[in-house]
Design an enzyme around this catalytic site. Structure first.
Site, PDB file in Angstrom:
ATOM      1  N   ASP A   1       2.059  -8.211  -6.082  1.00 42.36           N
ATOM      2  CA  ASP A   1       2.225  -7.410  -4.871  1.00 42.36           C
ATOM      3  C   ASP A   1       3.592  -7.751  -4.278  1.00 42.36           C
ATOM      4  O   ASP A   1       3.916  -8.932  -4.114  1.00 42.36           O
ATOM      5  CB  ASP A   1       1.105  -7.739  -3.874  1.00 42.36           C
ATOM      6  CG  ASP A   1       1.008  -6.741  -2.730  1.00 42.36           C
ATOM      7  OD1 ASP A   1       2.067  -6.397  -2.159  1.00 42.36           O
ATOM      8  OD2 ASP A   1      -0.107  -6.327  -2.399  1.00 42.36           O
ATOM      9  N   ILE A   2       4.402  -6.735  -3.977  1.00 45.07           N
ATOM     10  CA  ILE A   2       5.740  -7.006  -3.439  1.00 45.07           C
ATOM     11  C   ILE A   2       5.710  -7.357  -1.950  1.00 45.07           C
ATOM     12  O   ILE A   2       6.723  -7.730  -1.384  1.00 45.07           O
ATOM     13  CB  ILE A   2       6.710  -5.836  -3.697  1.00 45.07           C
ATOM     14  CG1 ILE A   2       6.214  -4.547  -3.038  1.00 45.07           C
ATOM     15  CG2 ILE A   2       6.943  -5.657  -5.190  1.00 45.07           C
ATOM     16  CD1 ILE A   2       7.263  -3.456  -3.011  1.00 45.07           C
TER      17      ILE A   2
ATOM     18  N   ASN B   1     -10.063  -1.260  -2.164  1.00 44.38           N
ATOM     19  CA  ASN B   1     -10.254  -0.287  -1.086  1.00 44.38           C
ATOM     20  C   ASN B   1     -10.211   1.134  -1.637  1.00 44.38           C
ATOM     21  O   ASN B   1      -9.412   1.423  -2.529  1.00 44.38           O
ATOM     22  CB  ASN B   1      -9.152  -0.453  -0.030  1.00 44.38           C
ATOM     23  CG  ASN B   1      -9.097  -1.865   0.523  1.00 44.38           C
ATOM     24  OD1 ASN B   1     -10.118  -2.485   0.800  1.00 44.38           O
ATOM     25  ND2 ASN B   1      -7.888  -2.380   0.667  1.00 44.38           N
TER      26      ASN B   1
ATOM     27  N   GLN C   1      -7.010   1.787   2.128  1.00 43.70           N
ATOM     28  CA  GLN C   1      -6.245   1.959   0.896  1.00 43.70           C
ATOM     29  C   GLN C   1      -4.875   2.525   1.261  1.00 43.70           C
ATOM     30  O   GLN C   1      -4.770   3.599   1.832  1.00 43.70           O
ATOM     31  CB  GLN C   1      -6.962   2.912  -0.071  1.00 43.70           C
ATOM     32  CG  GLN C   1      -6.257   3.052  -1.414  1.00 43.70           C
ATOM     33  CD  GLN C   1      -6.992   4.007  -2.346  1.00 43.70           C
ATOM     34  OE1 GLN C   1      -7.865   4.780  -1.933  1.00 43.70           O
ATOM     35  NE2 GLN C   1      -6.640   3.974  -3.618  1.00 43.70           N
TER      36      GLN C   1
ATOM     37  N   HIS D   1      -6.676   0.354  -7.264  1.00 39.53           N
ATOM     38  CA  HIS D   1      -6.179  -0.972  -7.619  1.00 39.53           C
ATOM     39  C   HIS D   1      -7.035  -2.047  -6.965  1.00 39.53           C
ATOM     40  O   HIS D   1      -7.696  -1.823  -5.954  1.00 39.53           O
ATOM     41  CB  HIS D   1      -4.705  -1.146  -7.231  1.00 39.53           C
ATOM     42  CG  HIS D   1      -4.419  -0.962  -5.779  1.00 39.53           C
ATOM     43  ND1 HIS D   1      -4.373   0.275  -5.164  1.00 39.53           N
ATOM     44  CD2 HIS D   1      -4.141  -1.874  -4.805  1.00 39.53           C
ATOM     45  CE1 HIS D   1      -4.080   0.129  -3.882  1.00 39.53           C
ATOM     46  NE2 HIS D   1      -3.946  -1.164  -3.632  1.00 39.53           N
ATOM     47  N   PHE D   2      -7.009  -3.209  -7.591  1.00 39.82           N
ATOM     48  CA  PHE D   2      -7.729  -4.387  -7.132  1.00 39.82           C
ATOM     49  C   PHE D   2      -6.699  -5.440  -6.721  1.00 39.82           C
ATOM     50  O   PHE D   2      -5.721  -5.654  -7.433  1.00 39.82           O
ATOM     51  CB  PHE D   2      -8.604  -4.965  -8.251  1.00 39.82           C
ATOM     52  CG  PHE D   2      -9.703  -4.045  -8.702  1.00 39.82           C
ATOM     53  CD1 PHE D   2     -11.020  -4.290  -8.356  1.00 39.82           C
ATOM     54  CD2 PHE D   2      -9.425  -2.935  -9.502  1.00 39.82           C
ATOM     55  CE1 PHE D   2     -12.038  -3.443  -8.785  1.00 39.82           C
ATOM     56  CE2 PHE D   2     -10.433  -2.083  -9.931  1.00 39.82           C
ATOM     57  CZ  PHE D   2     -11.743  -2.338  -9.561  1.00 39.82           C
ATOM     58  N   HIS D   3      -6.946  -6.097  -5.602  1.00 41.01           N
ATOM     59  CA  HIS D   3      -6.117  -7.221  -5.163  1.00 41.01           C
ATOM     60  C   HIS D   3      -6.802  -8.514  -5.590  1.00 41.01           C
ATOM     61  O   HIS D   3      -7.983  -8.705  -5.305  1.00 41.01           O
ATOM     62  CB  HIS D   3      -6.000  -7.265  -3.635  1.00 41.01           C
ATOM     63  CG  HIS D   3      -5.338  -6.082  -3.017  1.00 41.01           C
ATOM     64  ND1 HIS D   3      -4.029  -6.115  -2.559  1.00 41.01           N
ATOM     65  CD2 HIS D   3      -5.807  -4.830  -2.741  1.00 41.01           C
ATOM     66  CE1 HIS D   3      -3.714  -4.937  -2.045  1.00 41.01           C
ATOM     67  NE2 HIS D   3      -4.779  -4.142  -2.132  1.00 41.01           N
TER      68      HIS D   3
END
Length: 202
Positions: free
Chosen positions: A73-74, A129, A136, A142-144
């Site tokens: 994640d940036i 989300n 979201q 996507h999954f964190h």
């Protein structure tokens, strides 16, 4: 269409841009007789992965398999905050194809172990989300994977809306390159372990 469910087309999606910049090098299916080679090739080599300028902003890719990508994640909440997403543009979990679900299910435990090993943090959240009301931000499923160290940074907004700009610091290129490189190395080891377990079951 409800305005909270608006989403942009794939040609403007940042995750689709990463997928296009880091294609899977094989046309064969992931599952089958070529498992070992294909799984190993799903983790990009250093020469390919270090070209972070392929996208704007930079991308720090850990995995780019046939149907799944993982990259830092940036705007990480903490160091090691990793995103796991489908290669094709799917908006929500309900939109995912069976093969995408299967492949994400395979990679999530390996990636969780990778994040834990590299960060030295054994506790983590896996957050996913669906839709704007559910916080979201990027409308591409996507999954964190978020490590939970003993001391977490103070979050201004205590809701899941913290997954947005203004709450977190940008990931610097040198930090991202090092973290992603460490994760790729550990993920290759995890793939080897998985293949050894599979061979032992046969």
């Amino acid at each position: 269409m409800n305005e909270t469910d608006l989403h942009y087309p794939p040609d403007t999606c940042p995750f689709c841009s990463i997928a296009a910049a880091f294609p899977f090098p094989e046309s064969a299916r992931l599952w089958g007789s070529g498992d070992k080679e294909l799984l190993a090739r799903s983790v990009p080599g250093e020469e390919e992965a270090d070209k972070v300028e392929r996208t704007e902003p930079s991308s720090f890719v850990v995995l780019r398999s046939r149907h799944v990508l993982a990259f830092l994640d940036i705007l990480p909440m903490v160091g090691g905050h990793l995103l796991v997403t489908t290669r094709q543009h799917q908006v929500k979990v309900a939109d995912m194809q069976a093969v995408e679900s299967r492949e994400i299910g395979f990679w999530l435990p390996l990636l969780a172990r990778t994040v834990s090993h590299v960060t030295g943090v054994s506790d983590y959240n896996i957050v996913q989300n669906n839709g704007a009301r559910a916080a979201q931000v990027v409308p591409h499923v996507h999954f964190h994977i978020i490590p939970r160290p003993a001391s977490m940074p103070e979050i201004k907004n205590k809701s899941w809306a913290m997954f947005g700009r203004g709450q977190r610091d940008d990931l610097h290129d040198e930090d991202g390159k090092k973290m992603a490189g460490d994760m790729r190395r550990v993920l290759r080891e995890e793939v080897e372990k998985e293949l050894e377990k599979k061979a032992a079951r046969l």
